[in-house]
Design a protein around this motif. Structure first.
Motif, PDB file in Angstrom:
ATOM      1  N   TYR A  23      58.954  64.388  14.166  1.00 38.84           N
ATOM      2  CA  TYR A  23      59.568  63.790  15.356  1.00 38.84           C
ATOM      3  C   TYR A  23      60.997  64.320  15.498  1.00 38.84           C
ATOM      4  O   TYR A  23      61.757  64.337  14.525  1.00 38.84           O
ATOM      5  CB  TYR A  23      59.598  62.262  15.231  1.00 38.84           C
ATOM      6  N   ARG A  24      61.333  64.737  16.725  1.00 36.05           N
ATOM      7  CA  ARG A  24      62.681  65.254  16.999  1.00 36.05           C
ATOM      8  C   ARG A  24      63.303  64.472  18.155  1.00 36.05           C
ATOM      9  O   ARG A  24      62.670  64.283  19.199  1.00 36.05           O
ATOM     10  CB  ARG A  24      62.635  66.737  17.382  1.00 36.05           C
ATOM     11  N   GLU A  25      64.541  64.046  17.941  1.00 38.45           N
ATOM     12  CA  GLU A  25      65.339  63.440  19.008  1.00 38.45           C
ATOM     13  C   GLU A  25      66.665  64.186  19.043  1.00 38.45           C
ATOM     14  O   GLU A  25      67.486  64.042  18.134  1.00 38.45           O
ATOM     15  CB  GLU A  25      65.567  61.948  18.751  1.00 38.45           C
ATOM     16  N   VAL A  26      66.854  64.995  20.078  1.00 36.28           N
ATOM     17  CA  VAL A  26      68.035  65.862  20.128  1.00 36.28           C
ATOM     18  C   VAL A  26      68.715  65.766  21.489  1.00 36.28           C
ATOM     19  O   VAL A  26      68.096  65.416  22.500  1.00 36.28           O
ATOM     20  CB  VAL A  26      67.666  67.333  19.838  1.00 36.28           C
ATOM     21  N   GLN A  27      69.988  66.102  21.467  1.00 35.97           N
ATOM     22  CA  GLN A  27      70.804  66.103  22.674  1.00 35.97           C
ATOM     23  C   GLN A  27      71.140  67.546  23.039  1.00 35.97           C
ATOM     24  O   GLN A  27      71.713  68.285  22.238  1.00 35.97           O
ATOM     25  CB  GLN A  27      72.102  65.317  22.433  1.00 35.97           C
ATOM     26  N   HIS A  28      70.753  67.940  24.248  1.00 31.56           N
ATOM     27  CA  HIS A  28      71.177  69.232  24.778  1.00 31.56           C
ATOM     28  C   HIS A  28      72.482  69.023  25.544  1.00 31.56           C
ATOM     29  O   HIS A  28      73.029  67.922  25.577  1.00 31.56           O
ATOM     30  CB  HIS A  28      70.097  69.814  25.693  1.00 31.56           C
ATOM     31  N   LYS A  29      72.977  70.063  26.163  1.00 32.85           N
ATOM     32  CA  LYS A  29      74.240  69.941  26.889  1.00 32.85           C
ATOM     33  C   LYS A  29      74.177  68.878  27.979  1.00 32.85           C
ATOM     34  O   LYS A  29      75.107  68.108  28.168  1.00 32.85           O
ATOM     35  CB  LYS A  29      74.612  71.292  27.503  1.00 32.85           C
ATOM     36  N   LYS A  30      73.052  68.842  28.708  1.00 26.70           N
ATOM     37  CA  LYS A  30      72.965  67.932  29.845  1.00 26.70           C
ATOM     38  C   LYS A  30      71.796  66.957  29.762  1.00 26.70           C
ATOM     39  O   LYS A  30      71.584  66.176  30.690  1.00 26.70           O
ATOM     40  CB  LYS A  30      72.853  68.735  31.142  1.00 26.70           C
ATOM     41  N   SER A  31      71.033  66.999  28.693  1.00 19.28           N
ATOM     42  CA  SER A  31      69.862  66.129  28.637  1.00 19.28           C
ATOM     43  C   SER A  31      69.479  65.805  27.199  1.00 19.28           C
ATOM     44  O   SER A  31      69.847  66.519  26.266  1.00 19.28           O
ATOM     45  CB  SER A  31      68.671  66.792  29.341  1.00 19.28           C
ATOM     46  N   LYS A  32      68.731  64.716  27.064  1.00 15.89           N
ATOM     47  CA  LYS A  32      68.178  64.333  25.770  1.00 15.89           C
ATOM     48  C   LYS A  32      66.696  64.683  25.752  1.00 15.89           C
ATOM     49  O   LYS A  32      66.051  64.761  26.795  1.00 15.89           O
ATOM     50  CB  LYS A  32      68.359  62.835  25.529  1.00 15.89           C
ATOM     51  N   GLU A  33      66.177  64.861  24.545  1.00 18.19           N
ATOM     52  CA  GLU A  33      64.771  65.237  24.422  1.00 18.19           C
ATOM     53  C   GLU A  33      64.171  64.569  23.194  1.00 18.19           C
ATOM     54  O   GLU A  33      64.760  64.583  22.114  1.00 18.19           O
ATOM     55  CB  GLU A  33      64.646  66.756  24.307  1.00 18.19           C
ATOM     56  N   LYS A  34      62.987  63.992  23.384  1.00 19.42           N
ATOM     57  CA  LYS A  34      62.255  63.419  22.255  1.00 19.42           C
ATOM     58  C   LYS A  34      60.840  63.974  22.281  1.00 19.42           C
ATOM     59  O   LYS A  34      60.117  63.821  23.268  1.00 19.42           O
ATOM     60  CB  LYS A  34      62.215  61.893  22.332  1.00 19.42           C
ATOM     61  N   THR A  35      60.467  64.641  21.194  1.00 15.49           N
ATOM     62  CA  THR A  35      59.137  65.236  21.100  1.00 15.49           C
ATOM     63  C   THR A  35      58.558  64.958  19.720  1.00 15.49           C
ATOM     64  O   THR A  35      59.273  64.569  18.792  1.00 15.49           O
ATOM     65  CB  THR A  35      59.186  66.762  21.323  1.00 15.49           C
ATOM     66  N   ALA A  36      57.262  65.179  19.616  1.00 15.34           N
ATOM     67  CA  ALA A  36      56.596  65.031  18.322  1.00 15.34           C
ATOM     68  C   ALA A  36      55.479  66.050  18.210  1.00 15.34           C
ATOM     69  O   ALA A  36      54.866  66.437  19.215  1.00 15.34           O
ATOM     70  CB  ALA A  36      56.036  63.620  18.163  1.00 15.34           C
ATOM     71  N   SER A  37      55.238  66.485  16.990  1.00 14.63           N
ATOM     72  CA  SER A  37      54.119  67.378  16.701  1.00 14.63           C
ATOM     73  C   SER A  37      53.355  66.787  15.523  1.00 14.63           C
ATOM     74  O   SER A  37      53.933  66.545  14.460  1.00 14.63           O
ATOM     75  CB  SER A  37      54.626  68.779  16.355  1.00 14.63           C
ATOM     76  N   ILE A  38      52.073  66.532  15.742  1.00 15.64           N
ATOM     77  CA  ILE A  38      51.243  65.888  14.721  1.00 15.64           C
ATOM     78  C   ILE A  38      50.102  66.829  14.346  1.00 15.64           C
ATOM     79  O   ILE A  38      49.452  67.402  15.223  1.00 15.64           O
ATOM     80  CB  ILE A  38      50.660  64.563  15.249  1.00 15.64           C
ATOM     81  N   MET A  39      49.882  66.995  13.060  1.00 17.60           N
ATOM     82  CA  MET A  39      48.733  67.771  12.595  1.00 17.60           C
ATOM     83  C   MET A  39      47.875  66.891  11.697  1.00 17.60           C
ATOM     84  O   MET A  39      48.358  66.357  10.698  1.00 17.60           O
ATOM     85  CB  MET A  39      49.167  69.026  11.838  1.00 17.60           C
ATOM     86  N   ILE A  40      46.621  66.754  12.083  1.00 18.73           N
ATOM     87  CA  ILE A  40      45.658  66.022  11.271  1.00 18.73           C
ATOM     88  C   ILE A  40      44.512  66.979  10.981  1.00 18.73           C
ATOM     89  O   ILE A  40      43.743  67.335  11.883  1.00 18.73           O
ATOM     90  CB  ILE A  40      45.145  64.761  11.992  1.00 18.73           C
ATOM     91  N   GLY A  41      44.427  67.415   9.743  1.00 22.58           N
ATOM     92  CA  GLY A  41      43.434  68.428   9.409  1.00 22.58           C
ATOM     93  C   GLY A  41      43.764  69.721  10.128  1.00 22.58           C
ATOM     94  O   GLY A  41      44.824  70.309   9.938  1.00 22.58           O
ATOM     95  N   ALA A  42      42.845  70.161  10.996  1.00 21.26           N
ATOM     96  CA  ALA A  42      43.058  71.401  11.747  1.00 21.26           C
ATOM     97  C   ALA A  42      43.344  71.132  13.217  1.00 21.26           C
ATOM     98  O   ALA A  42      43.301  72.052  14.036  1.00 21.26           O
ATOM     99  CB  ALA A  42      41.834  72.301  11.615  1.00 21.26           C
ATOM    100  N   ASP A  43      43.649  69.883  13.560  1.00 24.41           N
ATOM    101  CA  ASP A  43      43.971  69.532  14.946  1.00 24.41           C
ATOM    102  C   ASP A  43      45.470  69.285  15.090  1.00 24.41           C
ATOM    103  O   ASP A  43      46.076  68.576  14.275  1.00 24.41           O
ATOM    104  CB  ASP A  43      43.205  68.282  15.384  1.00 24.41           C
ATOM    105  N   VAL A  44      46.048  69.864  16.132  1.00 28.79           N
ATOM    106  CA  VAL A  44      47.482  69.721  16.390  1.00 28.79           C
ATOM    107  C   VAL A  44      47.670  68.964  17.699  1.00 28.79           C
ATOM    108  O   VAL A  44      47.053  69.301  18.715  1.00 28.79           O
ATOM    109  CB  VAL A  44      48.172  71.096  16.486  1.00 28.79           C
ATOM    110  N   ILE A  45      48.533  67.952  17.666  1.00 30.20           N
ATOM    111  CA  ILE A  45      48.815  67.152  18.856  1.00 30.20           C
ATOM    112  C   ILE A  45      50.299  67.284  19.187  1.00 30.20           C
ATOM    113  O   ILE A  45      51.159  66.976  18.359  1.00 30.20           O
ATOM    114  CB  ILE A  45      48.471  65.665  18.639  1.00 30.20           C
ATOM    115  N   GLY A  46      50.596  67.761  20.374  1.00 28.54           N
ATOM    116  CA  GLY A  46      51.971  67.838  20.843  1.00 28.54           C
ATOM    117  C   GLY A  46      52.251  66.680  21.789  1.00 28.54           C
ATOM    118  O   GLY A  46      51.458  66.413  22.698  1.00 28.54           O
ATOM    119  N   ILE A  47      53.372  65.988  21.580  1.00 27.72           N
ATOM    120  CA  ILE A  47      53.701  64.816  22.396  1.00 27.72           C
ATOM    121  C   ILE A  47      55.062  65.016  23.052  1.00 27.72           C
ATOM    122  O   ILE A  47      56.031  65.387  22.391  1.00 27.72           O
ATOM    123  CB  ILE A  47      53.731  63.526  21.549  1.00 27.72           C
TER     124      ILE A  47
END
Length: 354
Positions: free
Chosen positions: A151-175
């Motif tokens: 999970y990433r919560e970061v601040q860019h110059k003009k915006s905030k961003e929250k994303t996640a990357s989940i891997m379960i076995g061989a499946d990847v979920i981007g949020i």
């Protein structure tokens, strides 16, 4: 007397006017003749130029005929190789379909223990993120690496961003938490690498070495002795398979807390309710391909044959007009080269038939 003078003036006026009119008519006729002559000369010049170009291209085409005939044995061998390639492709497609038919079932039956990558069972690592982004990152690991979430919560110059990357076995979920959307994609490489007998530490080091990294020493981070890997200005500090610090130019991520085998909340491996969800399963990664599809890829295009028939009976000047209508930016040299190439391709069909 006066009457006589008036009559003379009148006739003089008529003569002058008639003379001017006649001169104007003659001048108009001369101008028209000149224009017609110029236009005729231009047309004749263009015609002569086109005929000269056609004649030159015919000569060039005949010279290429000689070279093409000399090269024909080599071209025939190339075609034989292409036929063999077609046979090999069809055979390969059969094997591919055999693999694809059972792939999804194999993935589903895979033991989660086969995906174990770490010596420990679970871990939670928090990081400070600095550089082009400012914020935090949290890494969650469970079941020895079968489940991994970042999970990433970061601040860019003009915006905030929250994303996640989940891997379960061989499946990847981007949020994406801003868009409230998630995408699940199967990763065949993760499935292929899953092996309970694999030494993941050795595998990771091999990957680093193949990408140009070199182990340059050891340093301690949070009381843990890390191997330092370096490639140019990039540095990675690795402890027991975990990256505790990384430097990529001005971007730096540094671990601030590490918890090993203290449990992981399971909701971090789930997509939040209400999020738009798209899924690409294992079966979707390997669509069925028929032998007919493969053969069609090697078959000649009938439309192209019709086009080559036209080219074979077309003069260069006719071809040039058509090409420039489609692409006015082409140079004379490019048009000539394409014309000669297509002419040779068109005529070669007859040599093959013979």
């Amino acid at each position: 007397m006066r009457k006589t003078i008036l009559l003379m003036l009148f006739f003089t006026f008529l003569l002058v006017t008639a003379g001017q009119a006649q001169y104007g008519i003659q001048r108009s006729i001369r101008n028209k003749v000149r224009r017609d002559a110029r236009e005729h000369a231009v047309k004749e010049e263009e015609k002569a130029k086109a005929e000269a170009e056609d004649e030159a291209m015919e000569k060039a085409d005949k010279e290429l005929d000689k070279a093409a005939e000399a090269a024909e044995p080599g071209l025939e061998k190339a075609e034989e190789a292409e036929e063999q390639a077609e046979e090999a492709t069809i055979y390969g497609i059969g094997k591919y379909n055999e693999f694809a038919e059972g792939y999804e079932a194999d993935v589903e039956s895979k033991d989660p223990a086969d995906y174990k990558k770490y010596r420990f069972n679970s871990a939670v690592v928090t990081y400070d993120v600095n550089g082009s982004e400012e914020g935090t990152k949290t890494l969650y690991i469970d079941m020895g690496g079968y489940k991994v979430a970042e999970y990433r919560e970061v601040q860019h110059k003009k915006s905030k961003e929250k994303t996640a990357s989940i891997m379960i076995g061989a499946d990847v979920i981007g949020i994406d938490f801003d868009d409230k959307s998630a995408t699940k994609v199967h990763n065949p490489l993760a499935y292929a690498l899953a092996n309970p007998d694999r030494d993941w530490e050795e595998t990771a080091e091999n990957i680093l070495e193949h990408t140009g990294f070199k182990k340059t020493g050891q340093e301690t981070i949070l009381g843990r002795e890390c191997d330092l890997w370096q490639h140019g200005k990039m540095k990675i500090w690795v402890w027991d398979g975990l990256t505790l610090k990384s430097v990529y130019g001005r971007d730096v991520e540094t671990a601030t807390n590490v918890q090993i085998d203290k449990g992981v909340p399971q909701d971090v491996f789930e997509v939040p309710e209400g999020f738009e969800y798209e899924e690409i399963n294992a079966g979707d990664m390997f669509p069925e391909i028929s032998e007919d599809d493969a053969k069609a890829a090697f078959d000649e295009d009938e439309d192209r044959d019709e086009f080559l028939d036209e080219i074979e009976n077309m003069t260069y000047s006719e071809y040039k007009v058509i090409v420039l209508e489609e692409d006015p930016g082409l140079s004379d040299q490019e048009i000539k080269q394409s014309y000669l190439y297509l002419r040779q391709e068109a005529k070669r069909r007859h040599r093959i038939e013979e």
